[in-house]
Design an enzyme around this catalytic site. Structure first.
Site, PDB file in Angstrom:
ATOM      1  CE1 TYR A 180      -3.704  -1.915   5.073  1.00  0.00           C
ATOM      2  CE2 TYR A 180      -3.468   0.348   4.314  1.00  0.00           C
ATOM      3  CZ  TYR A 180      -3.643  -0.985   4.041  1.00  0.00           C
ATOM      4  OH  TYR A 180      -3.746  -1.423   2.745  1.00  0.00           O
TER       5      TYR A 180
ATOM      6  CB  THR B 141      -0.903   0.021   1.247  1.00  0.00           C
ATOM      7  OG1 THR B 141      -1.550   1.288   1.361  1.00  0.00           O
ATOM      8  CG2 THR B 141      -0.102  -0.208   2.523  1.00  0.00           C
TER       9      THR B 141
END
Length: 338
Positions: A141, A117
Site C-alpha cells: 500500500y 499517506t
C-alpha cells in the site's frame, strides 16, 4: 473552478466534495462505487460511475465539464490486504493513477491534488516525521502510493502539471453537520471499529499487537479529523490556483495516541464498556507514525478546528448513530461503503 474528484463518493472524497459545494465550486465526481455510495455525493453534483483508469472516459469528463483541477482519492487503502494482494494494489493505486495523470496532462489540466499517506514513511526511526524524512514504506500500500508521488513529480518536471501531495496520517471522525462519514461495512479503521463495538454492532474489538516499543505496547498514531483534512485540500487547490509551487505536505496534528488510548476514549464518550481481545501484530503495521505538521500550516495557512481526540470520537459516534443498522444493511446490500 471546476474540480474533478475521483473517489468522491467515498469517505474522505465526499467530505471534500461537500466543502467544495459549500463554497460554490463546480464539482464532478468519478467513482466506480465499489467502496463508495451515490448518496454520499451532494445533491446536484454530477456523478459519473466509471473507472479512474479509463483514460478516454477521464478526458471526456474533463472536456465536457471544463475541468480545471483534479483531486485524486480513488484507491485501495487497507494495509494488510495490500500485503495479501500486492498486485491488486499496484493496479488500483499505481497503474490507474498513471492513466489518470496522463489524461490530465493530455487535457492540459494543470492542477492536481493527490491523496497520499503516511504509510510512505514505513517505520521511521525518529519520534516525529517531517516531509524530509526518507520514505521507506513497509507495505505494498505505502509503496503503491509512493510510486504515484514519483510519477507526479516526474510529470511535473516534463509538463505544465502542478501538484500538491498530501500525506495523510490516521483519518477519523465525520462531518460535524452529519452529512457524510465513514460507512464501509467491513471497515478496519480503529475509531470506526471501536464506535461500532460501543454501539453493539460488533461483539468485541481486536487490538493487534501489544508488544510494540511504545509506552503501553500498542501502536501510536497521529489521528486527524476528516473535516480538518478536507479543508487542507481546499487550501491546496487555492494554493495552486494562485500559482503556488509544487508541494508535498504531511497532514497531521503532531500528537500521537495509542490504540489503547483511543479505545479508552471511545468507551468514556460512549458510556459503553465493550469487550476487547488481543491478537498478534498485523503485517505491515509500524510501531509509531506521528507528524510534525508545521509545514502544512506554514505553506497553506491551515489551522485545525477539531484537533483533539474527543472531537474525533464524538463526531464518529454521532455518524454511527445516524446511519443506524437499517441504513448500514441497505448500504451493504448495495455494495461498498462511503
Amino acid at each position: 473552478m471546476t474540480v474533478l474528484v475521483t473517489g468522491g463518493a467515498g469517505y474522505i472524497g465526499s467530505h471534500v466534495v461537500w466543502d467544495l459545494v459549500d463554497r460554490g465550486e463546480k464539482v464532478v465526481v468519478l467513482d466506480d462505487l465499489t467502496t463508495g455510495f451515490a448518496e454520499a455525493v451532494p445533491p446536484g453534483v454530477k456523478l459519473v460511475k466509471g473507472d479512474v483508469g479509463d483514460g478516454a472516459l477521464v478526458r471526456s469528463i474533463i472536456a465536457d465539464h471544463g475541468v480545471d483541477a483534479v483531486a485524486h482519492f480513488a484507491a485501495k487503502v487497507v494495509v494488510p490486504d495490500s500485503v495479501a494482494d500486492p498486485l491488486g494494489y499496484y493496479l488500483a493505486n499505481t497503474v490507474k493513477s498513471r492513466a489518470l495523470i496522463e489524461a490530465a496532462v493530455k487535457s492540459a489540466v494543470e492542477r492536481f491534488i493527490f491523496s497520499s499517506t503516511a504509510a510512505v514513511y514505513g517505520s521511521p526511526a525518529q519520534e516525529r516525521v517531517t516531509e524530509t524524512t526518507p520514505p521507506e514504506p513497509v507495505s505494498p500500500y505505502g509503496r503503491s502510493k509512493l510510486m504515484t508521488e514519483w510519477m507526479l513529480q516526474d510529470a511535473a518536471r516534463a509538463t505544465g502539471l502542478r501538484y500538491v501531495i498530501l500525506r495523510y496520517f490516521n483519518v477519523a471522525g465525520a462531518d460535524p453537520l452529519g452529512r457524510t462519514g465513514q460507512s464501509t461495512p467491513r471497515a478496519t479503521h480503529l475509531v470506526k471499529v471501536a464506535c461500532e463495538a460501543a454501539l453493539g454492532r460488533r461483539s468485541s474489538l481486536e487490538i493487534y499487537g501489544t508488544d510494540f516499543p511504545t509506552p503501553d505496547g500498542s501502536c501510536l498514531r497521529d489521528y486527524i479529523h476528516v473535516a480538518d483534512l478536507a479543508r487542507a485540500h481546499l487550501l491546496a487547490l487555492d494554493h495552486l490556483a494562485a500559482g503556488g509551487a509544487n508541494l508535498t505536505l504531511n497532514c497531521g496534528y503532531g500528537r500521537g495516541y495509542s490504540v489503547l488510548e483511543v479505545v479508552d476514549a471511545v468507551k468514556r464518550i460512549s458510556g459503553a464498556d465493550f469487550p476487547v481481545r488481543f491478537a498478534a501484530r498485523r503485517p505491515g503495521d509500524p510501531a509509531r507514525v506521528i507528524a510534525t505538521g508545521e509545514r502544512v500550516r506554514a505553506e497553506l495557512g491551515w489551522t485545525p478546528r477539531f484537533g483533539d481526540l474527543d472531537s474525533i470520537v464524538s463526531h464518529a459516534l454521532a455518524w454511527e448513530r445516524r446511519i443506524g443498522p437499517a441504513a448500514r444493511l441497505a448500504r451493504a446490500q448495495a455494495g461498498g461503503g462511503a
